[in-house]
Design an enzyme around this catalytic site. Structure first.
Site, mmCIF file in Angstrom:
data_model
loop_
_atom_site.group_PDB
_atom_site.id
_atom_site.type_symbol
_atom_site.label_atom_id
_atom_site.label_comp_id
_atom_site.label_asym_id
_atom_site.label_seq_id
_atom_site.Cartn_x
_atom_site.Cartn_y
_atom_site.Cartn_z
ATOM 1 N N LYS A 192 0.721 -1.041 0.362
ATOM 2 C CA LYS A 192 -0.315 0.167 0.116
ATOM 3 C C LYS A 192 0.593 1.203 -0.313
ATOM 4 O O LYS A 192 1.950 1.071 0.577
ATOM 5 C CB LYS A 192 -1.163 -0.178 0.738
ATOM 6 C CG LYS A 192 -2.519 0.617 1.366
ATOM 7 C CD LYS A 192 -3.023 0.246 0.644
ATOM 8 C CE LYS A 192 -3.708 1.761 0.632
ATOM 9 N NZ LYS A 192 -4.245 2.605 -1.202
ATOM 10 N N LYS A 234 4.714 1.733 8.652
ATOM 11 C CA LYS A 234 3.617 2.403 9.343
ATOM 12 C C LYS A 234 2.545 1.372 9.642
ATOM 13 O O LYS A 234 1.478 1.874 10.185
ATOM 14 C CB LYS A 234 3.347 3.760 8.435
ATOM 15 C CG LYS A 234 2.171 4.452 8.211
ATOM 16 C CD LYS A 234 2.232 5.858 6.761
ATOM 17 C CE LYS A 234 3.508 6.793 6.375
ATOM 18 N NZ LYS A 234 2.887 7.647 6.284
ATOM 19 N N LYS A 238 5.754 2.660 -2.628
ATOM 20 C CA LYS A 238 5.573 4.052 -3.051
ATOM 21 C C LYS A 238 5.895 3.853 -4.337
ATOM 22 O O LYS A 238 6.480 3.401 -5.461
ATOM 23 C CB LYS A 238 6.799 5.191 -2.159
ATOM 24 C CG LYS A 238 6.118 6.355 -2.347
ATOM 25 C CD LYS A 238 4.879 6.291 -1.057
ATOM 26 C CE LYS A 238 5.140 7.480 -0.894
ATOM 27 N NZ LYS A 238 3.678 7.687 0.641
ATOM 28 N N THR A 258 -5.715 11.935 7.415
ATOM 29 C CA THR A 258 -4.055 11.990 7.851
ATOM 30 C C THR A 258 -3.801 13.053 8.937
ATOM 31 O O THR A 258 -3.499 12.961 9.809
ATOM 32 C CB THR A 258 -2.934 12.049 5.733
ATOM 33 O OG1 THR A 258 -3.656 11.275 5.562
ATOM 34 C CG2 THR A 258 -1.584 12.069 6.641
ATOM 35 N N SER A 272 -7.084 4.705 3.870
ATOM 36 C CA SER A 272 -7.384 3.743 2.982
ATOM 37 C C SER A 272 -7.735 2.706 3.151
ATOM 38 O O SER A 272 -8.697 2.378 2.349
ATOM 39 C CB SER A 272 -5.724 4.089 2.337
ATOM 40 O OG SER A 272 -5.565 5.220 1.707
#
Ligand code: NAD
Length: 429
Positions: free
Chosen positions: A72, A96, A108, A192, A363
């Site tokens: 992710k 994370k 990423k 976030t 998410s």
């Protein structure tokens, strides 16, 4: 987006990992596996520009580790993007997801481009081209992208549409950050920023403080910063300075108000990339100051929510003696030497991959909802987000206290240990 080996984010991410691997006494094989990405895709994306010429953009997808679940991570559009930034960010995504306990791995992506200088049609071409190059390597079961710097729900929907066209079906769980009503989750936009404030609330509580007793300076005025400010102010906090990137001058500047900024007013003079109109801000009574001045504000809390490498050995001394907390909204805003200095000064630093994990947590909620095609009310999403962030902070803080570690080291110990165990349990190492 680094300016030399010392500040190379990938070197920094590996140094951080090495320290924790030592603390956890990890074996050689698991170290070798976790200190670099498992897979990297470097792609070329040809796009016919509005002037009829074809421009080839460079793009990336880096998948660091998927032992805990599908990868992710966001996709950034930035003119100074580098493979090393993406590598570092993919690694931070792994930690994370692990630190908040969601069953996902880390990835990423990015494209070297400047959305300020691209039409909507050209940006659509980049989005569709990125998916065409990677359609076999990403997907709901293996790697689920999301928005990041200078990408938003519109870009995500173009990417989803291309993925579904290629694979011939509807796969709403392929990507997150979609518009609400098109598979998006309520609460994702603010997740976030809100997550940062849930964690900050808990950290302050431990010191006997409440948000209403504090004031803050914020670097950045994009998605993360604006929503963090929104909830911080709702809880009674006061923000005096925010900063942004001036794409015409190619430098950062900040706007400061002697009492408090007016979030809603500033939003009306801010573009969709978080760029504030400096002239209008001045007309509204804000003082314009150089970009790095936000650090010197006489506040209790600093919230870097823009870019990596902002609090460095060169800038850390400019932080006011009043500051007691740094909560890292951005990824990698503090260099390791500056981090040490903050520790010496007794400043509590809440590390990026814990503080800004609200985005990936929501998410994950979006992915779950998309896969079952049933969507939760706003208050349910935010309630679950608050619970997840609060629990994650408490576990980190408890470990930090019991083993006399910084919050960053404690968060790393929890995350790396979870991923290392998953690799071992799967029989990889
Ligand atoms: P954004 O593009 O919406 O906003 C970025 C903001 O930073 C803009 O206001 C821009 O003008 C400003 N900025 C850029 N360079 C600057 C500089 N040198 N000095 C001062 N301001 C500068 O991006 P975002 O989504 O808000 O992301 C911000 C940070 O948070 C990034 O590090 C990103 O990786 C991280 N992050 C984002 C999410 C998310 O859900 N969007 C999740 C986790 C982490």
């Amino acid at each position: 987006m680094s300016s030399g080996t010392a500040l190379n984010p990938y070197v920094m991410a590996q140094q951080q990992f090495d320290r924790i691997a030592d603390l956890l006494e990890l074996g050689q094989a698991v170290r070798a596996l976790l200190r670099q990405p498992m897979r990297e895709h470097h792609i070329s994306i040809p796009v016919r520009m509005d002037n009829g010429e074809v421009h080839v953009f460079r793009g990336f997808r880096v998948q660091h580790n998927d032992a805990l679940g599908p990868c992710k991570g966001g996709i950034r559009f930035h003119p100074e993007e580098t493979a090393d930034s993406i590598r570092a960010l993919s690694m931070w995504m792994t930690w994370k997801c692990a630190v908040v306990g969601i069953p996902l791995g880390g990835a990423k992506g990015g494209v070297i481009c400047d959305p300020y200088r691209l039409s909507a049609r050209e940006q659509e071409g980049i989005c569709r081209g990125w998916v065409r190059q990677l359609a076999k390597d990403v997907g709901p079961q293996c790697d689920v992208p999301a928005p990041d710097i200078m990408t938003d729900s519109v870009h995500m929907l173009w990417m989803l549409d291309e993925f579904e066209a290629i694979h011939g079906g509807r796969y709403p769980g392929f990507i997150t950050g979609k518009p609400v009503g098109m598979g998006g989750s309520l609460g994702r936009t603010e997740a976030t920023g809100y997550g940062i404030i849930y964690v900050l609330r808990e950290a302050l509580k431990e010191k006997g403080l409440a948000i209403a007793d504090t004031c803050a300076a914020v670097q950045g005025f994009g998605n993360v910063a604006q929503h963090a400010i929104e909830l911080y102010e709702k809880m009674g906090g006061r923000v005096t300075t925010v900063s942004c990137w001036d794409q015409t001058a190619c430098s950062a500047f900040a706007v400061r108000h002697k009492d408090r900024i007016d979030l809603e007013q500033l939003r009306t003079i801010t573009d969709r990339f978080g760029g504030i109109d400096a002239q209008q801000a001045q007309e509204l009574g804000y003082e314009l100051i150089p970009g790095s001045e936000w650090l010197s504000d006489d506040v209790d809390i600093l919230i870097p929510a823009a870019m990596e490498n902002q609090i460095t050995a060169a800038t850390v001394d400019r932080i006011s003696p009043r500051v007691r907390f740094v909560i890292e909204g951005a990824n990698g805003p503090t260099t390791p030497d500056a981090d040490k200095e903050l520790g010496k000064r007794g400043i509590v630093t809440i590390p990026d991959f814990l503080a800004n994990a609200g985005g990936v947590t929501c998410s994950y909620f979006e992915q779950v909802q998309s896969n079952i095609n049933f969507f939760w009310p706003h208050e349910v999403v935010l309630g679950r987000l608050d619970t997840t962030m609060t629990n994650a902070f408490r576990s980190v803080s408890d470990l930090a206290q019991s083993r006399n570690l910084s919050l960053r080291d404690a968060a790393y110990v929890i995350a790396v240990d979870r991923v290392a165990r998953a690799c071992k349990d799967r029989g990889w190492v």
